[in-house]
Design a protein around this motif. Sequence first.
Motif, PDB file in Angstrom:
ATOM      1  N   ASP A  22       0.816  -1.207   0.000  1.00 29.71           N
ATOM      2  CA  ASP A  22       0.000   0.000   0.000  1.00 29.71           C
ATOM      3  C   ASP A  22       0.844   1.248   0.000  1.00 29.71           C
ATOM      4  O   ASP A  22       0.326   2.339   0.145  1.00 29.71           O
ATOM      5  CB  ASP A  22      -0.906   0.015   1.237  1.00 29.71           C
ATOM      6  CG  ASP A  22      -2.240  -0.614   0.900  1.00 29.71           C
ATOM      7  OD1 ASP A  22      -2.953  -1.014   1.829  1.00 29.71           O
ATOM      8  OD2 ASP A  22      -2.550  -0.710  -0.289  1.00 29.71           O
ATOM      9  N   ILE A  24       2.744   4.406  -1.067  1.00 29.90           N
ATOM     10  CA  ILE A  24       2.455   5.320  -2.155  1.00 29.90           C
ATOM     11  C   ILE A  24       3.759   5.784  -2.775  1.00 29.90           C
ATOM     12  O   ILE A  24       4.666   6.208  -2.065  1.00 29.90           O
ATOM     13  CB  ILE A  24       1.679   6.530  -1.616  1.00 29.90           C
ATOM     14  CG1 ILE A  24       0.329   6.056  -1.115  1.00 29.90           C
ATOM     15  CG2 ILE A  24       1.504   7.572  -2.678  1.00 29.90           C
ATOM     16  CD1 ILE A  24      -0.477   7.145  -0.496  1.00 29.90           C
ATOM     17  N   GLU A  30       2.069   5.723 -11.461  1.00 29.56           N
ATOM     18  CA  GLU A  30       2.239   4.276 -11.373  1.00 29.56           C
ATOM     19  C   GLU A  30       2.500   3.641 -12.728  1.00 29.56           C
ATOM     20  O   GLU A  30       1.863   3.992 -13.715  1.00 29.56           O
ATOM     21  CB  GLU A  30       0.946   3.665 -10.818  1.00 29.56           C
ATOM     22  CG  GLU A  30       0.560   4.163  -9.456  1.00 29.56           C
ATOM     23  CD  GLU A  30       1.161   3.322  -8.382  1.00 29.56           C
ATOM     24  OE1 GLU A  30       1.533   2.181  -8.686  1.00 29.56           O
ATOM     25  OE2 GLU A  30       1.280   3.801  -7.253  1.00 29.56           O
ATOM     26  N   GLU A 389      -1.256   7.619  -6.605  1.00 28.42           N
ATOM     27  CA  GLU A 389      -2.075   7.309  -5.446  1.00 28.42           C
ATOM     28  C   GLU A 389      -1.809   8.316  -4.343  1.00 28.42           C
ATOM     29  O   GLU A 389      -0.683   8.760  -4.156  1.00 28.42           O
ATOM     30  CB  GLU A 389      -1.768   5.888  -4.965  1.00 28.42           C
ATOM     31  CG  GLU A 389      -2.330   4.856  -5.912  1.00 28.42           C
ATOM     32  CD  GLU A 389      -2.345   3.479  -5.287  1.00 28.42           C
ATOM     33  OE1 GLU A 389      -2.204   3.394  -4.053  1.00 28.42           O
ATOM     34  OE2 GLU A 389      -2.491   2.510  -6.034  1.00 28.42           O
TER      35      GLU A 389
END
Lengths: 867, 76
Positions: A22, A24, A30, A389
């Motif tokens: 998770d 970032i 990404e 994100e």
Amino acid sequence: MNHAEILGSHHIFVMKNQKKDDAIHMLRPEPMDYVQFVFPEETAYTAIKQLGNIGMTHFLDLNPRVKVNKREFSQDIIRCSELRRILRFFKAQLDARDLVPNPAETEENYRFTDLEDKFHTIERTLKDLIQTQTQMDQHKCELIEMRHVLTLGESFLLSAMNDAKQGMEMIEKNPAAARAMGMEASQIHGLSFLAGIIAQSKIEVFHRMLFVALRGNFVFEYRPVSEPVIDPVTNLREEKLVFFVFFTGDHARNRIMRICTSYGASLYPYPTTHEEHTQTLADIDNRLDTLVTVQARSDEQMEKELDIIQRNIVQWNVFVSRETGIYHSLNMFVVDSHAHCLVGEGWVPTRRLGIVNEALENATRVTRSAVPAISHVLPTSRTPPSLVETNKFTLAQQKIVSSYGVPSYGEVNPGLATLFTFPFLFALMFGDFGHGIIFTIISVFMCIFHKPLENMARTSDIGRYFHLGRFFLVNMGVMATYVGLLYNEVFSLSVNFFKSGYTVDSVTGSVTRTHTYVFGVDPIWRQCDNYLIFTNSMKMKMSVIVGVLHMILGIIFSLFNFIHKRQWLDVWCTFLPKLLLLLSLFGYMDFMIIYKWMDPTGNKPMLISTMINMFLGAFQPIADDTRLYIGQEAVQGVLFIVTIVCVVWMMIPKAAIEIAQIQKKKKATKGFKKSLIRSDSLHPSTSELLEINPDDLHMSNVERSDSDPSSYTPTQRLQKTVVEMQPVSLNEEEEEEEEMGAGEVIVHALIETIEFVLGAISNTASYLRLWALSLAHGELGEVFYQYLMILIPKLIPVFGSIIGIAAWIGVTLALIVMMEGLSAFLHCLRLHWVEFQNKFYQAEGYVFSPLSFKIIDESARLFIQPE
Amino acid sequence: MWDDPSNMGDGLTLGIGTLVFVALALIAIPGVKFTKQKQIYLVYSLGSIFCMWLMWFIVFIAQMNPLIEPQLKKAE
């Protein structure tokens, strides 16, 4: 984001490996993979639902030429729209009665058809109820009016009847006298009347109209009603009058009735005998009572329905919005009726491929399908969307960056650096300890009480921005406080935490210097006349130092971009000369600033003249009183040469090499073209492969007819589809070779060089706004302090201090914290967007917009249209 | 210039001050293992500490060898 929360109950099983990655990564968007999905028909809906829960798939529309209403799942979308219409109707009913949705927090399992039936039933009930209620209200008003007519009419009708009777008796007994009074028997016998009720505002015109129409041959009596009455037609509460019109003849009656309708007067049948009168009154009362009871019951029922709506409308809206999203995504798939499967394509971030596959496995398992829903990665040359994100801390910052432009795929995202540079630059402009503390306190409160802020955010845009940016504002406030302490400005006053470096002799008033104040600006300056001279010099130089460092950071990011894209030519011919130019011009200036500050004994020449002489008087000896350090001529000479070389270096080599490359390519393709039959042999367009007819949704795959298709098992059929299909989507984004001629290359290089060189100077000067705003801030604070806290209490004896303090607090909050804060924010934004980002940021990306239930739910919960 | 006595105290202060910020950075670094967002944490904390040090450094050396003397306001 916690996936376990998103994947709620019912069919969906909790994915276990979610929490592994998770973290970032904000440096670049990404990495994405282009994925092709093949779903058997029975699994498609569930698979999309699972994917929507994860929210990591950006689907591509594979049917762009097919009209929206002719796609496979258009019927379902129409049904969804119908449900949404009904939901809007429900919401309007709630809003009209000021009722707020009160969702129960349970996650429920809805079936589409059940919900459809339910919605239609409730809608019908509501509409019926509303209609009956309106009718009953109208009826009630009429009854009330009629009662008024009967009660009031009683009084003067009786007297009129008595008069008539007396008149008759008189005519019988004494015809002569009666004739003298102008009464004729026929007249009295033929008298009829009409009773009604009319608004007070219209009585005059009504009377006049009657007079004109009946030629004065009537008697008009009226009495006011004691209380205002609700008109059954207009629903307004008005003062009304009960009237009686006595006339003769039917012709007159018709006329009167027509006039009554045109003036909105309502006529009511009046009973002729006393018994009828009492009976009618009693009847009216009975009816009113029944009406009230019936109305109460219907209100109860209405309340019950509305209560159901209140408790469920949010979940319903969420469900219907999700369904709409699912069907829109399904519509983007290509239906292969031969193999009974749907084929779709989309973008998935590379590190989420695992959970996407898990989702598909779950879908397969849940629908107990023999054929699995599969996905596999396809190589492609098109540009992926950009996904950065964020969590709630970085969200605001990234949104600010994205509003300038979405980062292109593969380039450095300024948002990461902006995390710490933005508050810093803001603080330099807003630097005041007191105001910084106020700012921090306000934003901390916003963080603590974010729930009420969220409620406010639903209705207003500004509320939303404050809600999103609350952590960011805390950041800015803390930095502003720190810098304010360094500037030694507390509400434009100075503090003396450490020993001041200057001691004032109380006798002579002379100032001696002992040491440098340890942290910040020495407090003695505030009491000096030449305070501004000192701070201006310091802040200007500080702005330039910070500015040059910021720009160097931007140029280094451009290096990252070039390396990432393997553009080595740019590294040598764009990055290096730009960096060297900036360093040798303004980096050198910064060096001189710092040297001049740190050198205790040497000359203190004007740096501006030094810089100018570096160019105008290059290679000439420097006079002793303008020399900063030994060897200055040599260093400056070298830097001068470097500057010139860099300018040329930026312009010529890259252009020359690019022109050479173009010539080479031209020579190469000249001979090649003749031997080329088809120019685009690698990617046959889909229409050839699949014979897509835009008007026909189902396609047949002619190329696969080598062996008998019916002999394949479904899995084999699917596998064949997968192996033999090229990317299904119509290849509309073929890579364009920018056919630049030599002229264009030269012009391009020239423009870039000029832009950079001039920009170096103008951008550096632009950073002086850091100084300008902090000066304005300080001066504003000082002026208001002098006038409101010192002058006014002096002028006005007692109340002066109270007025002054109150005004000072108001001005500090509204003007200095709010307005200056906004102003500093804006200038900081400009510095980032222009001076920092034009060194490296292309911002040509497009946003990654997945089918994500998280996003859909958010707007569904607020009943706002999704963006 | 560095053996000027009036500057020795200043030099010391500079050194100690810089060490304070370095210490802050060294304290911030191990905090990485408490958070999942390593990249953001490191960039943000070290970047902020560097900016704070830079600001302090600039303000300090701007006063080390003053170019002008403070002229007190005449008392009213």
